[in-house]
Design a protein around this motif. Structure first.
Motif, PDB file in Angstrom:
ATOM      1  N   ARG A 179      13.196  32.698   7.661  1.00  0.00           N
ATOM      2  CA  ARG A 179      14.132  32.982   8.763  1.00  0.00           C
ATOM      3  C   ARG A 179      13.619  32.409  10.084  1.00  0.00           C
ATOM      4  N   ILE A 180      12.321  32.523  10.323  1.00  0.00           N
ATOM      5  CA  ILE A 180      11.724  31.971  11.540  1.00  0.00           C
ATOM      6  C   ILE A 180      11.829  30.446  11.534  1.00  0.00           C
ATOM      7  N   ARG A 181      11.464  29.822  10.424  1.00  0.00           N
ATOM      8  CA  ARG A 181      11.496  28.356  10.339  1.00  0.00           C
ATOM      9  C   ARG A 181      12.903  27.806  10.541  1.00  0.00           C
ATOM     10  N   ARG A 182      13.886  28.410   9.858  1.00  0.00           N
ATOM     11  CA  ARG A 182      15.260  27.917   9.952  1.00  0.00           C
ATOM     12  C   ARG A 182      15.902  28.252  11.293  1.00  0.00           C
ATOM     13  N   GLY A 183      15.633  29.437  11.794  1.00  0.00           N
ATOM     14  CA  GLY A 183      16.312  29.901  13.000  1.00  0.00           C
ATOM     15  C   GLY A 183      15.888  29.203  14.276  1.00  0.00           C
ATOM     16  N   TRP A 184      14.630  28.790  14.346  1.00  0.00           N
ATOM     17  CA  TRP A 184      14.126  28.214  15.596  1.00  0.00           C
ATOM     18  C   TRP A 184      13.519  26.829  15.425  1.00  0.00           C
ATOM     19  N   ASN A 185      13.593  26.259  14.249  1.00  0.00           N
ATOM     20  CA  ASN A 185      13.065  24.920  13.993  1.00  0.00           C
ATOM     21  C   ASN A 185      11.597  24.801  14.430  1.00  0.00           C
TER      22      ASN A 185
END
Length: 94
Positions: free
Chosen positions: A31-37
């Motif tokens: 979720r962190i990787r996808r949400g904030w690149n």
């Protein structure tokens, strides 16, 4: 170029095994990787502890304020997550 580093200290109160911790940690990291690149990984001395984790999150940007805002948003998402408690976090702009 500006690199921002966020370090999160997390506690998983409902985890009773490494498998349980990682089943909670894996969706959070995605979720962190996808949400904030950004790049994110579990690091530090708590890798084999059931209820604790240290995460490192890195963001690259051309503007220090934007990198800081991105990392603060990630920390806020961790703080608001119902499956864990955010014990501490620190942000560095390099």
């Amino acid at each position: 170029m500006v690199v921002g580093l966020l370090t999160l200290e997390l506690f998983f109160p409902d985890s009773h095994s490494l498998k349980g911790k990682r089943s909670l940690l894996r969706p959070l990291l995605e979720r962190i990787r996808r949400g904030w690149n950004v790049s994110a990984a579990e690091v530090g001395p708590h890798r084999d502890v059931w209820q604790r984790a240290t995460l490192a999150v890195a963001a690259v940007n051309t503007d220090a304020a934007q990198a800081h805002a991105t990392l603060e948003a990630v920390a806020g998402a961790a703080r608001d997550s119902p499956d864990l408690q955010l014990l501490d976090y620190s942000t560095e702009i390099l």
